[in-house]
Write an enzyme that holds these catalytic residues in place. Structure first.
Site, mmCIF file in Angstrom:
data_model
loop_
_atom_site.group_PDB
_atom_site.id
_atom_site.type_symbol
_atom_site.label_atom_id
_atom_site.label_comp_id
_atom_site.label_asym_id
_atom_site.label_seq_id
_atom_site.Cartn_x
_atom_site.Cartn_y
_atom_site.Cartn_z
ATOM 1 N N GLY A 10 0.830 -1.212 0.000
ATOM 2 C CA GLY A 10 0.000 0.000 0.000
ATOM 3 C C GLY A 10 0.860 1.257 0.000
ATOM 4 N N LEU A 12 1.359 3.695 2.340
ATOM 5 C CA LEU A 12 2.236 3.848 3.496
ATOM 6 C C LEU A 12 3.161 2.645 3.642
ATOM 7 C CD1 LEU A 12 3.184 5.334 5.998
ATOM 8 C CD2 LEU A 12 1.301 4.271 7.280
ATOM 9 N N ALA A 64 -5.276 -1.987 5.845
ATOM 10 C CA ALA A 64 -6.617 -1.560 6.253
ATOM 11 C C ALA A 64 -7.482 -1.489 5.010
ATOM 12 C CB ALA A 64 -6.582 -0.182 6.921
ATOM 13 N N THR A 66 -9.292 0.963 3.177
ATOM 14 C CA THR A 66 -9.233 2.426 3.218
ATOM 15 C C THR A 66 -10.261 3.098 2.310
ATOM 16 O OG1 THR A 66 -7.509 2.401 1.530
ATOM 17 C CG2 THR A 66 -6.778 2.454 3.818
ATOM 18 N N TYR A 131 -16.072 4.245 8.275
ATOM 19 C CA TYR A 131 -14.621 4.031 8.216
ATOM 20 C C TYR A 131 -13.980 4.452 9.546
ATOM 21 C CZ TYR A 131 -9.726 5.049 6.987
ATOM 22 O OH TYR A 131 -8.349 5.120 6.980
HETATM 23 N N1 LIG Z 1 -4.998 7.226 2.856
HETATM 24 C C1 LIG Z 1 -5.246 8.145 3.776
HETATM 25 O O1 LIG Z 1 -5.567 9.309 3.468
HETATM 26 C C2 LIG Z 1 -5.138 7.779 5.237
HETATM 27 C C3 LIG Z 1 -5.384 8.772 6.183
HETATM 28 C C4 LIG Z 1 -5.275 8.443 7.535
HETATM 29 C C5 LIG Z 1 -4.921 7.163 7.906
HETATM 30 N N2 LIG Z 1 -4.707 6.214 6.970
HETATM 31 C C6 LIG Z 1 -4.342 4.877 7.427
HETATM 32 O O2 LIG Z 1 -3.021 4.612 6.977
HETATM 33 C C7 LIG Z 1 -2.851 3.209 6.757
HETATM 34 C C8 LIG Z 1 -2.266 2.985 5.382
HETATM 35 O O3 LIG Z 1 -3.162 3.513 4.419
HETATM 36 P P1 LIG Z 1 -2.713 3.725 2.903
HETATM 37 O O4 LIG Z 1 -3.053 5.122 2.557
HETATM 38 O O5 LIG Z 1 -1.328 3.197 2.697
HETATM 39 O O6 LIG Z 1 -3.799 2.794 2.213
HETATM 40 P P2 LIG Z 1 -3.669 1.834 0.951
HETATM 41 O O7 LIG Z 1 -2.727 2.375 -0.067
HETATM 42 O O8 LIG Z 1 -5.085 1.557 0.570
HETATM 43 O O9 LIG Z 1 -3.007 0.546 1.563
HETATM 44 C C9 LIG Z 1 -3.724 -0.335 2.360
HETATM 45 C C10 LIG Z 1 -3.038 -1.661 2.357
HETATM 46 O O10 LIG Z 1 -3.905 -2.563 3.035
HETATM 47 C C11 LIG Z 1 -4.013 -3.721 2.252
HETATM 48 N N3 LIG Z 1 -5.303 -4.367 2.400
HETATM 49 C C12 LIG Z 1 -6.521 -3.921 2.033
HETATM 50 N N4 LIG Z 1 -7.459 -4.855 2.293
HETATM 51 C C13 LIG Z 1 -6.798 -5.903 2.815
HETATM 52 C C14 LIG Z 1 -7.192 -7.165 3.283
HETATM 53 N N5 LIG Z 1 -8.477 -7.555 3.251
HETATM 54 N N6 LIG Z 1 -6.253 -7.988 3.765
HETATM 55 C C15 LIG Z 1 -4.955 -7.604 3.794
HETATM 56 N N7 LIG Z 1 -4.501 -6.437 3.350
HETATM 57 C C16 LIG Z 1 -5.421 -5.579 2.879
HETATM 58 C C17 LIG Z 1 -3.851 -3.292 0.821
HETATM 59 O O11 LIG Z 1 -3.437 -4.418 0.090
HETATM 60 P P3 LIG Z 1 -3.535 -4.482 -1.505
HETATM 61 O O12 LIG Z 1 -2.379 -3.655 -1.963
HETATM 62 O O13 LIG Z 1 -3.428 -5.924 -1.800
HETATM 63 O O14 LIG Z 1 -4.874 -3.900 -1.852
HETATM 64 C C18 LIG Z 1 -2.791 -2.228 0.955
HETATM 65 O O15 LIG Z 1 -1.516 -2.804 0.907
HETATM 66 C C19 LIG Z 1 -4.230 2.596 6.988
HETATM 67 O O16 LIG Z 1 -4.295 2.124 8.310
HETATM 68 C C20 LIG Z 1 -5.182 3.762 6.853
HETATM 69 O O17 LIG Z 1 -6.367 3.550 7.591
HETATM 70 C C21 LIG Z 1 -4.788 6.491 5.636
#
Ligand SMILES: NC(=O)c1ccc[n+]([C@@H]2O[C@H](COP(=O)([O-])OP(=O)(O)OC[C@H]3O[C@@H](n4cnc5c(N)ncnc54)[C@H](OP(=O)(O)O)[C@@H]3O)[C@@H](O)[C@H]2O)c1
Length: 306
Positions: A10, A12, A64, A66, A131
């Site tokens: 993902g 992060l 997560a 997301t 969420y």
């Molecule tokens: N994006 C934002 O604006 C934001 C803001 C605040 C906090 N956060 C938090 O930051 C963290 C990282 O977010 P990000 O922006 O890096 O999100 P992201 O790019 O959507 O990455 C999420 C990761 O979780 C994996 N994932 C999703 N569903 C899954 C499942 N069922 N089983 C196992 N893995 C799964 C995805 O795998 P795949 O690559 O295989 O899909 C991806 O590697 C999360 O905890 C999120 O809640 C994000």
């Protein structure tokens, strides 16, 4: 220090792996990258053999669901993935004496703050969308698991993440700006959602810095708010991006209600940053955005070539 990262593919997750590969404390083997194939939030019991196989000392849970609108349409799946699965992961880690860094979000707060200040770690969370509720469920499940465990728990909340591999707000805004320009229209961007855009690479560096300084391993139930400093609206973010690219596209500011969504967005989603080791501050969101531009340009060329 043996560090494993879930959600390693993902936004992060990949930034964390890169930062940990450069860190002096992960040793020649480097960090362990767990993708969905290794740890699936839909089959969280798989964490037990995984911990036995790779024997990390710290797990950073960056996996997560997301998709905030998807979570709003299916809150029970959101709860299963972002809360229940975190409980299973945290329970296994706590029993094994493995530390956990649980990544969470500004969306645990209610957005009703009116004093112009950011939410602090000790402000009471009260999510207004599915969420946020599921992510708060993850925080609480992790805290319950670690209440009697041997390891240490840290919760890192952040907001408005962007960075490689793209398909993020900056890349989407540029595509929208091109469409608006071709149509001879102003670019319409939401002006009443306020937050702190945060570059995934800065957040990853900060988490590595906390690990290195021992702040996370030494802080049981510590909550850290890590965001680039300052805040802006979606429209302000778009305007600054276009300015840094030397463009002066006209922007029409519109309310969030212009585009009804399944999820309720936070109009005030600002986090008050917690201090980093050595009193360092995260770069401002404008400086962070400037650091991202060369990568963003490369991503746009690659996207155009596809
Ligand atoms: N994006 C934002 O604006 C934001 C803001 C605040 C906090 N956060 C938090 O930051 C963290 C990282 O977010 P990000 O922006 O890096 O999100 P992201 O790019 O959507 O990455 C999420 C990761 O979780 C994996 N994932 C999703 N569903 C899954 C499942 N069922 N089983 C196992 N893995 C799964 C995805 O795998 P795949 O690559 O295989 O899909 C991806 O590697 C999360 O905890 C999120 O809640 C994000």
């Amino acid at each position: 220090m043996r560090v494993a990262v879930t959600g390693a593919g993902g936004r992060l997750g990949r930034a964390l792996i890169a930062a940990l590969e450069d860190a002096p404390f992960t040793g020649p083997a480097g960090p362990t990258a767990w993708t969905r194939a290794d740890f699936d939030l839909d089959f969280p019991a798989g964490i037990v053999p995984l911990l036995e196989r790779d024997r990390p000392e710290v797990v950073i849970n960056a996996a997560a669901w997301t998709d905030v609108d998807g979570c709003a349409r299916n809150p029970s799946l959101a709860g299963a993935r972002n809360a229940d699965a975190v409980g299973v992961l945290a329970g296994a880690a706590a029993v094994a004496g493995v530390d956990l860094i649980q990544i969470s979000t500004n969306e645990v707060f209610d957005s009703r703050r009116t004093d112009g200040r950011g939410y602090a770690p000790d402000d009471l969370p009260d999510p207004i969308n599915a969420y946020g509720a599921s992510k708060l469920g993850g925080e609480l499940a992790a805290r319950r698991a670690f209440a009697g465990g041997r390891g240490q728990l840290a919760i890192v909340r952040t907001s408005w993440l962007y960075g490689p591999p793209g398909n993020d707000f900056p890349q989407k805004i540029l595509a929208a700006a091109d469409r608006a320009r071709d149509a001879g229209q102003p670019l319409r961007v939401v002006a009443d959602e306020i937050g702190s855009p945060t570059f995934s690479e800065d957040l990853a560096e900060a988490i590595v810095g906390l690990l290195w300084a021992g702040d996370i391993r030494g802080t049981h139930d510590g909550i850290h708010h890590i965001v680039n400093t300052g805040h802006t609206s979606r429209a302000g973010w778009a305007r600054e991006l276009l300015r840094q690219l030397g463009r002066d596209d006209p922007i029409e500011e519109v309310p969030a209600s212009t585009w009804p969504r399944a999820s309720t967005p936070l109009l005030w989603g600002v986090l008050a940053p917690t201090p980093l080791p050595d009193g360092e501050l995260m770069p401002t969101w404008q400086v962070a955005l400037a650091h991202y531009l060369p990568t963003l340009r490369r991503q746009l060329v690659e996207a155009g070539a596809r």
